[in-house]
Design a protein around this motif. Structure first.
Motif, PDB file in Angstrom:
ATOM      1  N   PHE A  22      50.331  46.717  36.313  1.00 21.12           N
ATOM      2  CA  PHE A  22      49.301  45.763  35.889  1.00 21.12           C
ATOM      3  C   PHE A  22      48.091  46.419  35.219  1.00 21.12           C
ATOM      4  CE2 PHE A  22      51.571  43.001  38.899  1.00 21.12           C
ATOM      5  CZ  PHE A  22      51.670  41.861  38.141  1.00 21.12           C
ATOM      6  N   LEU A  23      47.967  47.757  35.333  1.00 21.30           N
ATOM      7  CA  LEU A  23      46.793  48.442  34.753  1.00 21.30           C
ATOM      8  C   LEU A  23      46.670  48.114  33.272  1.00 21.30           C
ATOM      9  CD1 LEU A  23      46.429  52.068  36.166  1.00 21.30           C
ATOM     10  CD2 LEU A  23      44.818  50.162  36.317  1.00 21.30           C
ATOM     11  N   GLY A  24      45.476  47.685  32.870  1.00 23.90           N
ATOM     12  CA  GLY A  24      45.243  47.377  31.459  1.00 23.90           C
ATOM     13  C   GLY A  24      45.699  45.985  31.054  1.00 23.90           C
ATOM     14  N   GLN A  25      46.358  45.258  31.970  1.00 28.53           N
ATOM     15  CA  GLN A  25      46.864  43.910  31.663  1.00 28.53           C
ATOM     16  C   GLN A  25      45.817  42.854  31.979  1.00 28.53           C
ATOM     17  OE1 GLN A  25      50.323  43.094  30.855  1.00 28.53           O
ATOM     18  NE2 GLN A  25      50.477  45.304  30.498  1.00 28.53           N
ATOM     19  N   GLU A  26      45.897  41.752  31.255  1.00 29.40           N
ATOM     20  CA  GLU A  26      45.057  40.603  31.615  1.00 29.40           C
ATOM     21  C   GLU A  26      45.821  39.766  32.643  1.00 29.40           C
ATOM     22  OE1 GLU A  26      43.951  36.890  29.037  1.00 29.40           O
ATOM     23  OE2 GLU A  26      42.173  38.147  29.333  1.00 29.40           O
ATOM     24  N   VAL A  27      45.147  39.415  33.717  1.00 25.88           N
ATOM     25  CA  VAL A  27      45.793  38.608  34.769  1.00 25.88           C
ATOM     26  C   VAL A  27      44.888  37.448  35.152  1.00 25.88           C
ATOM     27  CG1 VAL A  27      47.091  40.529  35.799  1.00 25.88           C
ATOM     28  CG2 VAL A  27      44.803  39.994  36.642  1.00 25.88           C
ATOM     29  N   ASN A  28      45.501  36.487  35.812  1.00 24.91           N
ATOM     30  CA  ASN A  28      44.716  35.402  36.403  1.00 24.91           C
ATOM     31  C   ASN A  28      45.008  35.363  37.894  1.00 24.91           C
ATOM     32  OD1 ASN A  28      45.028  32.180  37.291  1.00 24.91           O
ATOM     33  ND2 ASN A  28      43.130  32.725  36.259  1.00 24.91           N
ATOM     34  N   ILE A  29      43.940  35.324  38.694  1.00 22.08           N
ATOM     35  CA  ILE A  29      44.118  35.153  40.140  1.00 22.08           C
ATOM     36  C   ILE A  29      43.294  33.951  40.590  1.00 22.08           C
ATOM     37  CG2 ILE A  29      44.552  37.600  40.666  1.00 22.08           C
ATOM     38  CD1 ILE A  29      41.542  37.553  41.741  1.00 22.08           C
ATOM     39  N   LYS A  30      43.720  33.373  41.684  1.00 22.74           N
ATOM     40  CA  LYS A  30      42.951  32.269  42.271  1.00 22.74           C
ATOM     41  C   LYS A  30      42.826  32.531  43.762  1.00 22.74           C
ATOM     42  CE  LYS A  30      44.084  28.665  38.900  1.00 22.74           C
ATOM     43  NZ  LYS A  30      44.943  29.367  37.941  1.00 22.74           N
ATOM     44  N   GLY A  31      41.658  32.283  44.296  1.00 23.95           N
ATOM     45  CA  GLY A  31      41.479  32.532  45.726  1.00 23.95           C
ATOM     46  C   GLY A  31      40.101  32.114  46.186  1.00 23.95           C
ATOM     47  N   TRP A  32      39.753  32.563  47.382  1.00 21.66           N
ATOM     48  CA  TRP A  32      38.479  32.199  48.001  1.00 21.66           C
ATOM     49  C   TRP A  32      37.576  33.424  48.087  1.00 21.66           C
ATOM     50  CZ3 TRP A  32      43.240  30.523  49.250  1.00 21.66           C
ATOM     51  CH2 TRP A  32      43.448  29.145  49.200  1.00 21.66           C
ATOM     52  N   VAL A  33      36.306  33.193  47.881  1.00 24.02           N
ATOM     53  CA  VAL A  33      35.341  34.291  47.905  1.00 24.02           C
ATOM     54  C   VAL A  33      35.119  34.726  49.344  1.00 24.02           C
ATOM     55  CG1 VAL A  33      32.950  34.947  47.416  1.00 24.02           C
ATOM     56  CG2 VAL A  33      34.179  33.379  45.866  1.00 24.02           C
ATOM     57  N   ARG A  34      35.256  36.038  49.587  1.00 20.27           N
ATOM     58  CA  ARG A  34      34.931  36.558  50.918  1.00 20.27           C
ATOM     59  C   ARG A  34      33.477  37.047  50.940  1.00 20.27           C
ATOM     60  NH1 ARG A  34      39.104  38.004  54.496  1.00 20.27           N
ATOM     61  NH2 ARG A  34      40.477  36.211  54.571  1.00 20.27           N
ATOM     62  N   THR A  35      33.117  37.885  49.946  1.00 19.29           N
ATOM     63  CA  THR A  35      31.731  38.380  49.881  1.00 19.29           C
ATOM     64  C   THR A  35      31.304  38.500  48.425  1.00 19.29           C
ATOM     65  OG1 THR A  35      32.528  40.658  49.859  1.00 19.29           O
ATOM     66  CG2 THR A  35      31.886  39.779  51.999  1.00 19.29           C
ATOM     67  N   VAL A  36      29.998  38.460  48.218  1.00 14.66           N
ATOM     68  CA  VAL A  36      29.434  38.666  46.879  1.00 14.66           C
ATOM     69  C   VAL A  36      28.308  39.686  47.000  1.00 14.66           C
ATOM     70  CG1 VAL A  36      28.552  37.506  44.821  1.00 14.66           C
ATOM     71  CG2 VAL A  36      29.637  36.159  46.622  1.00 14.66           C
ATOM     72  N   ARG A  37      28.317  40.678  46.130  1.00 22.84           N
ATOM     73  CA  ARG A  37      27.204  41.636  46.064  1.00 22.84           C
ATOM     74  C   ARG A  37      26.671  41.602  44.652  1.00 22.84           C
ATOM     75  NH1 ARG A  37      28.454  47.002  46.241  1.00 22.84           N
ATOM     76  NH2 ARG A  37      30.680  46.533  46.170  1.00 22.84           N
ATOM     77  N   LYS A  38      25.395  41.254  44.562  1.00 21.26           N
ATOM     78  CA  LYS A  38      24.812  41.119  43.239  1.00 21.26           C
ATOM     79  C   LYS A  38      23.965  42.344  42.966  1.00 21.26           C
ATOM     80  CE  LYS A  38      22.189  37.631  41.058  1.00 21.26           C
ATOM     81  NZ  LYS A  38      21.477  36.367  41.181  1.00 21.26           N
ATOM     82  N   GLN A  39      24.263  43.053  41.864  1.00 21.49           N
ATOM     83  CA  GLN A  39      23.392  44.163  41.477  1.00 21.49           C
ATOM     84  C   GLN A  39      22.772  43.845  40.129  1.00 21.49           C
ATOM     85  OE1 GLN A  39      25.689  47.724  41.832  1.00 21.49           O
ATOM     86  NE2 GLN A  39      25.692  47.630  44.061  1.00 21.49           N
ATOM     87  N   LYS A  40      21.961  44.774  39.633  1.00 19.06           N
ATOM     88  CA  LYS A  40      21.191  44.470  38.407  1.00 19.06           C
ATOM     89  C   LYS A  40      22.053  43.989  37.249  1.00 19.06           C
ATOM     90  CE  LYS A  40      16.738  46.723  38.206  1.00 19.06           C
ATOM     91  NZ  LYS A  40      16.719  48.025  38.914  1.00 19.06           N
ATOM     92  N   VAL A  41      23.035  44.800  36.894  1.00 21.53           N
ATOM     93  CA  VAL A  41      23.820  44.426  35.718  1.00 21.53           C
ATOM     94  C   VAL A  41      25.230  43.929  36.046  1.00 21.53           C
ATOM     95  CG1 VAL A  41      22.624  45.843  33.994  1.00 21.53           C
ATOM     96  CG2 VAL A  41      24.396  46.860  35.437  1.00 21.53           C
ATOM     97  N   LEU A  42      25.615  44.091  37.288  1.00 19.56           N
ATOM     98  CA  LEU A  42      26.971  43.706  37.668  1.00 19.56           C
ATOM     99  C   LEU A  42      26.957  42.931  38.990  1.00 19.56           C
ATOM    100  CD1 LEU A  42      28.876  47.108  37.185  1.00 19.56           C
ATOM    101  CD2 LEU A  42      28.985  45.134  35.658  1.00 19.56           C
ATOM    102  N   ALA A  43      27.967  42.097  39.166  1.00 19.22           N
ATOM    103  CA  ALA A  43      28.170  41.489  40.483  1.00 19.22           C
ATOM    104  C   ALA A  43      29.570  41.870  40.951  1.00 19.22           C
ATOM    105  CB  ALA A  43      28.026  39.992  40.397  1.00 19.22           C
ATOM    106  N   PHE A  44      29.700  42.113  42.253  1.00 20.97           N
ATOM    107  CA  PHE A  44      31.009  42.458  42.838  1.00 20.97           C
ATOM    108  C   PHE A  44      31.425  41.331  43.765  1.00 20.97           C
ATOM    109  CE2 PHE A  44      28.877  46.377  41.773  1.00 20.97           C
ATOM    110  CZ  PHE A  44      29.864  47.080  41.089  1.00 20.97           C
ATOM    111  N   ILE A  45      32.557  40.745  43.465  1.00 21.01           N
ATOM    112  CA  ILE A  45      33.024  39.589  44.255  1.00 21.01           C
ATOM    113  C   ILE A  45      34.355  39.973  44.898  1.00 21.01           C
ATOM    114  CG2 ILE A  45      33.541  37.119  44.179  1.00 21.01           C
ATOM    115  CD1 ILE A  45      32.306  37.296  41.241  1.00 21.01           C
ATOM    116  N   GLU A  46      34.414  39.867  46.215  1.00 24.02           N
ATOM    117  CA  GLU A  46      35.672  40.140  46.922  1.00 24.02           C
ATOM    118  C   GLU A  46      36.408  38.815  47.042  1.00 24.02           C
ATOM    119  OE1 GLU A  46      36.589  43.169  48.027  1.00 24.02           O
ATOM    120  OE2 GLU A  46      38.359  42.563  49.167  1.00 24.02           O
ATOM    121  N   ILE A  47      37.627  38.771  46.486  1.00 18.64           N
ATOM    122  CA  ILE A  47      38.404  37.521  46.506  1.00 18.64           C
ATOM    123  C   ILE A  47      39.674  37.733  47.304  1.00 18.64           C
ATOM    124  CG2 ILE A  47      39.665  35.859  45.092  1.00 18.64           C
ATOM    125  CD1 ILE A  47      37.536  35.736  43.377  1.00 18.64           C
ATOM    126  N   ASN A  48      40.030  36.734  48.089  1.00 14.86           N
ATOM    127  CA  ASN A  48      41.256  36.819  48.884  1.00 14.86           C
ATOM    128  C   ASN A  48      42.060  35.541  48.685  1.00 14.86           C
ATOM    129  OD1 ASN A  48      42.994  36.575  51.363  1.00 14.86           O
ATOM    130  ND2 ASN A  48      42.102  38.589  51.734  1.00 14.86           N
TER     131      ASN A  48
END
Ligand code: 4AD
Ligand code: MG
Length: 460
Positions: A22-48
């Motif tokens: 899957f490296l370099g491929q475009e994918v679609n996932i669907k799920g529920w947010v476990r955690t969100v970490r918001k930083q200055k220029v990026l946000a990190f969302i853990e999805i399960n």
């Protein structure tokens, strides 16, 4: 005609298992947010999405046009569709992550009111929200291990040419003769409407029907729900539980013990091979030493002793048991656990129990005192399997029916099996939830079935 262009949804588990692909491929996932970490220029969302214990990290660049609006609604518990490229992750917790090009909110989740907060919740509390608890790490893991054990069960029996039989849920007989029956009625049970022209109950076991099919197809198994109206408020009893019941024609008690041992070894190995991530969670947070114990069960020889030997061992143990040990009395959970946990430290099968404490269908041994019964005991759970060689001799089974106070007329079909081409046959029942308990190390049986039924509780 325009064709709907859609990127196919991929399960997170697959992306992680085949990260290279899957490296370099475009994918679609669907799920529920476990955690969100918001930083200055990026946000990190853990999805399960529930396909595996760990989810996947989604990285969202604040340069995307609707970043601020999205950040408002991407909260723990919200459901999302994420499209983006799979990239190697610089983080040490994951091999790959998804760099989102498009995120769609599917369902909002009010973070103030969502009952699943980041802290650890007690299993008692989670039982009160059985509609949300499968989203937690532990209950999700239980669900996947349960699924693996069910699948492994079918594999085991199918590989050995046992046929899967669907036995009825509504029955007219009490297989175990223990009187722990739920009545089935269309009206108030006192009015005796007898929809079926006789009193009927929810089955306590599929065995008697299983015997009929074994005496035609040789080797069969059932895997269905069973019901017991016993008022046992313990961590090992449910009012509705699932049972796996193989039945073999031309088989005696030792064939039966061999099959039970092979079955347990097989499904434990299967779980070790297919559920490592989930089992590691249980080993770390639920039951220390679990993996080591399961590895032992997958490899070592098990013990076999007679009931009489078990009574001797218990007497010699000098332990203070709550229930006294005496030949003729049934073994209690504390006795079973002493044998398997402390004395042998591995699974042990106890055979040849006094006939007075066992069901009418078990084959009488030549000593006149015991029957060809077997209980398979494992550490932490105690009795995991109960079975026997069945009484195949017509006169002997008639005698046992009468002694048990059962109506011979009612069992005419059962007696017919002994009249027409009777064969020695044997089988056992595995309490499926006890098996899940054993493999996951979960303390309470109410947490290894999606919607537990026990005295006072049939919620959801
Ligand atoms: O020992 P049991 O009562 O045996 C039978 O029902 C036989 N007819 C089976 C057979 O020979 N085909 O029950 C079998 C297993 C037990 O060893 C235990 O694991 C589980 O079913 N079991 C329960 N599990 C959860 N809650 C309960 N109330 C259970 N009662 C029995
Ligand atoms: Mg039993």
């Amino acid at each position: 005609m325009t064709l709907l262009q859609k990127v196919e949804r991929i399960k997170i588990k697959r992306i992680k298992e085949c990260a290279d692909k899957f490296l370099g491929q475009e994918v679609n996932i669907k799920g529920w947010v476990r955690t969100v970490r918001k930083q200055k220029v990026l946000a990190f969302i853990e999805i399960n999405d529930g396909s595996s214990l760990s989810g996947i990290q989604v990285v969202l660049d604040s340069a995307v046009p609707d970043y601020d609006e999205l950040m408002e609604v991407i909260t723990t518990g919200a459901s999302l569709s994420v499209t983006g490229e799979v990239k190697e992750s610089p983080g040490k917790n994951q091999a790959v992550e998804i760099h989102a090009s498009k995120i769609e909110l599917i369902g909002v989740c009010d973070p103030e009111r969502y009952p699943l907060q980041k802290k650890r919740h007690s299993f008692e509390f989670l039982r009160t929200i059985a509609h949300l608890r499968p989203r937690t790490n532990t209950l999700g893991a239980v669900t996947r291990v349960r699924n693996a054990l069910a699948f492994a069960t079918h594999l085991f029996f199918q590989e050995r040419s046992f046929y899967h039989i669907h036995t009825p849920i509504i029955t007219a007989s009490d297989c175990e003769g223990a009187g722990q029956l739920f009545h089935v009625s269309t009206t108030d049970e006192n009015k005796k409407d007898h929809f079926f022209s006789r009193p009927t109950y929810l089955t306590v076991s599929g065995q008697l029907n299983g015997e009929i099919y074994a005496c035609a197809l040789s080797d069969i198994y059932t895997f269905g729900p069973t019901f017991r109206a016993e008022n046992s408020n313990t961590s090992r009893h449910l009012s509705e539980f699932w049972m796996i019941e193989p039945e073999m024609a031309f088989a005696d008690l030792s064939d039966n013990v061999n099959l039970a041992e092979a079955y347990i070894r097989y499904v434990v190995k299967y779980a070790l091979d297919h559920c490592q991530e989930d089992l590691q969670l249980f080993d770390r947070f639920v039951s220390k030493g679990l993996l080591e114990m399961l590895a032992l069960v997958a490899e070592t020889e098990y013990e076999r002793i007679t009931y009489t030997e078990a009574v001797d061992l218990l007497k010699k143990s000098k332990k203070e048991f709550e229930f006294p040990v005496e030949w003729g009395k049934d073994l209690q959970a504390e006795h079973e656990r002493y044998l398997t946990e402390e004395y042998f430290k591995k699974p042990v099968t106890v055979v040849d129990y006094p006939k007075e404490i066992k069901a009418f269908y078990m084959r009488a041994n030549d000593d006149g005192k015991t029957v060809a019964a077997m209980d398979f005991l494992v550490p932490r759970v105690g009795e995991l399997v109960g079975g026997s060689q069945r009484e195949e001799r017509l006169d002997a089974i008639e005698e046992r029916l009468v002694a048990a106070g059962l109506d011979k007329e009612q069992y005419w079909w059962y007696l017919d099996l002994r009249r027409y081409g009777s064969v020695p046959h044997s089988g056992f029942g595995v309490g499926f939830e006890r098996l899940v308990q054993f493999v996951t190390g979960m303390d309470n049986i109410r947490d290894v079935i999606p919607f537990p039924r026990y005295p006072g509780h049939a919620d959801f």
